[in-house]
Design a protein around this motif. Structure first.
Motif, mmCIF file in Angstrom:
data_model
loop_
_atom_site.group_PDB
_atom_site.id
_atom_site.type_symbol
_atom_site.label_atom_id
_atom_site.label_comp_id
_atom_site.label_asym_id
_atom_site.label_seq_id
_atom_site.Cartn_x
_atom_site.Cartn_y
_atom_site.Cartn_z
ATOM 1 N N GLY A 15 99.343 6.742 -9.493
ATOM 2 C CA GLY A 15 99.452 8.063 -10.161
ATOM 3 C C GLY A 15 98.044 8.823 -10.278
ATOM 4 N N SER A 18 96.578 13.090 -10.840
ATOM 5 C CA SER A 18 96.718 14.027 -12.139
ATOM 6 C C SER A 18 96.218 13.082 -13.431
ATOM 7 C CB SER A 18 98.087 14.540 -12.469
ATOM 8 O OG SER A 18 98.308 15.027 -13.582
ATOM 9 N N ILE A 20 95.133 11.020 -16.453
ATOM 10 C CA ILE A 20 94.265 9.744 -16.587
ATOM 11 C C ILE A 20 94.008 8.980 -15.320
ATOM 12 C CG2 ILE A 20 94.165 7.490 -17.719
ATOM 13 C CD1 ILE A 20 96.195 8.297 -19.790
ATOM 14 N N MET A 40 102.769 10.225 -5.645
ATOM 15 C CA MET A 40 104.065 10.733 -4.927
ATOM 16 C C MET A 40 103.912 12.408 -4.836
ATOM 17 S SD MET A 40 107.258 10.659 -7.798
ATOM 18 C CE MET A 40 108.194 11.392 -6.748
ATOM 19 N N ASP A 41 102.913 13.046 -5.411
ATOM 20 C CA ASP A 41 102.843 14.204 -5.428
ATOM 21 C C ASP A 41 101.690 14.698 -4.181
ATOM 22 O OD1 ASP A 41 101.746 17.031 -5.627
ATOM 23 O OD2 ASP A 41 101.980 16.775 -7.963
ATOM 24 N N ASP A 65 105.626 6.656 -3.567
ATOM 25 C CA ASP A 65 106.542 6.759 -4.686
ATOM 26 C C ASP A 65 106.571 5.219 -5.065
ATOM 27 O OD1 ASP A 65 108.682 6.497 -6.373
ATOM 28 O OD2 ASP A 65 109.888 7.892 -5.202
ATOM 29 N N GLY A 94 103.151 7.102 -13.881
ATOM 30 C CA GLY A 94 104.224 6.776 -14.943
ATOM 31 C C GLY A 94 104.748 8.157 -15.320
ATOM 32 N N PRO A 186 96.936 3.838 -24.632
ATOM 33 C CA PRO A 186 96.331 4.995 -24.866
ATOM 34 C C PRO A 186 97.286 5.409 -26.151
ATOM 35 C CG PRO A 186 96.585 5.001 -22.583
ATOM 36 C CD PRO A 186 97.185 3.998 -23.211
ATOM 37 N N PHE A 188 97.454 9.698 -27.590
ATOM 38 C CA PHE A 188 97.740 10.926 -26.899
ATOM 39 C C PHE A 188 96.532 11.431 -26.232
ATOM 40 C CE2 PHE A 188 101.220 11.242 -30.294
ATOM 41 C CZ PHE A 188 102.404 11.280 -29.515
#
Ligand code: NAI
Length: 270
Positions: A15, A18, A20, A40-41, A65, A94, A186, A188
């Motif tokens: 992940g 983007s 964190i 996956m992006d 992925d 996530g 974490p 928010f």
């Protein structure tokens, strides 16, 4: 006391395109680590690869992925083939969900578990022998929802509690082999996570998000994660409200549940 240095270490971040994950990859890269960025992006990943390359960092970007076991095994094999092994695995990829249990399809639970829990399991399984050989470090990015209940997030909380059971138990198996496991919870953080939250029917939800307290930035979270990883902390709870929530949920669980429910129930009423 610093126990680990990360210069020239191979750090795998899932992940990583983007939020964190990206901020943590940047922080380790600044410390001289070699970053393998999995996401996956594809489009965002390519942008990140250019950014890191332009800054002179050693980087490998892999489309993966994490909910697909074969993707995770192939990605980890590619990292080991190119860099010789894995020193740090940051299980971070996530997704979240915001919907009442009675309105949530079983498929939504399966999807959230597939990414958050099984994704972390597949990556860890694929890297564990290398991590043991190199006395490495696993970081599991969970959530306060991995330690305490959260209204409207039954699937998300279940996936994060499952991660917590996996990684705290695994820690007891690998600590004497020199592998350290740090759990991060974490509160928010300002990222894209909530914009893509699944609703009960499996499409992106339009429920507005309730939030308590100020959101920290990903860069601030990454700095704390990096420093705690260097010191081999077992548990890192992030944000002021996250810390308050953590302690209240432990010391007064009934009070926590009532307060949390009154803060969050409005988001499901729209
Ligand atoms: P984000 O949405 O900005 O980043 C998540 C990244 O994971 C994205 O790049 C996305 O493409 C990637 N991803 C999603 N599904 C994937 C899959 N199947 N395979 C590979 N990559 C996938 O969100 P954020 O906030 O940075 O989330 C990172 C982690 O932090 C998540 O595990 C989340 O649960 C956790 N967290 C976030 C909090 C927050 O307030 N932002 C609070 C507590 C935990």
């Amino acid at each position: 006391m610093v126990k680990r240095e990360f210069s020239n270490k191979v750090v795998v971040v899932t992940g990583a395109a983007s939020g964190i994950g990206l901020a943590v990859a940047r922080r380790f890269a600044r410390a001289g680590a070699i970053c393998a960025m999995l996401d996956m992006d594809r489009v965002r990943l390519e942008r990140c690869e250019h950014e890191f390359g332009d800054a002179g960092h050693r980087v490998m970007a892999l489309r993966c992925d994490v909910s697909r076991r074969g993707d995770c095994e192939a990605a980890m094999a590619a990292v080991i083939a190119r860099f010789g092994g894995v020193d740090v695995l940051f299980n971070n990829a996530g997704i979240t969900q915001r919907s009442a249990f009675v309105e949530t399809r079983i498929e939504v639970y399966e999807q959230v578990m597939a990414v958050n829990f099984f994704g972390a399991l597949y990556c860890t399984k694929a890297a564990i022998h290398s991590l043991i050989l190199r006395r490495g470090l696993i970081i599991a990015n969970e959530s306060i929802a991995g330690l305490a209940p959260l209204l409207g997030r039954t699937g998300y909380a279940a996936s994060k509690h499952a991660m917590h059971g996996l990684f705290t138990s695994l820690r007891s198996e690998v600590r004497d082999k020199g592998v350290h496991i740090m759990v991060v919870c974490p509160g928010f953080i300002k990222t894209n996570l909530q914009d893509r939250a699944l609703g009960g029917d499996g499409t992106v939800t339009r429920h507005p998000q309730s939030r308590i307290g100020r959101q920290d930035t990903p860069a601030c979270a990454a700095e704390a994660i990096f420093n705690a990883a260097a010191r081999e902390k077992d548990l890192l709870v992030l944000t002021t409200m996250g810390k308050i929530g953590y302690w209240v949920s432990r010391l007064a669980p009934g009070y926590y549940e009532r307060r949390m429910a009154s803060q969050f129930k409005a988001e499901l009423e729209h």
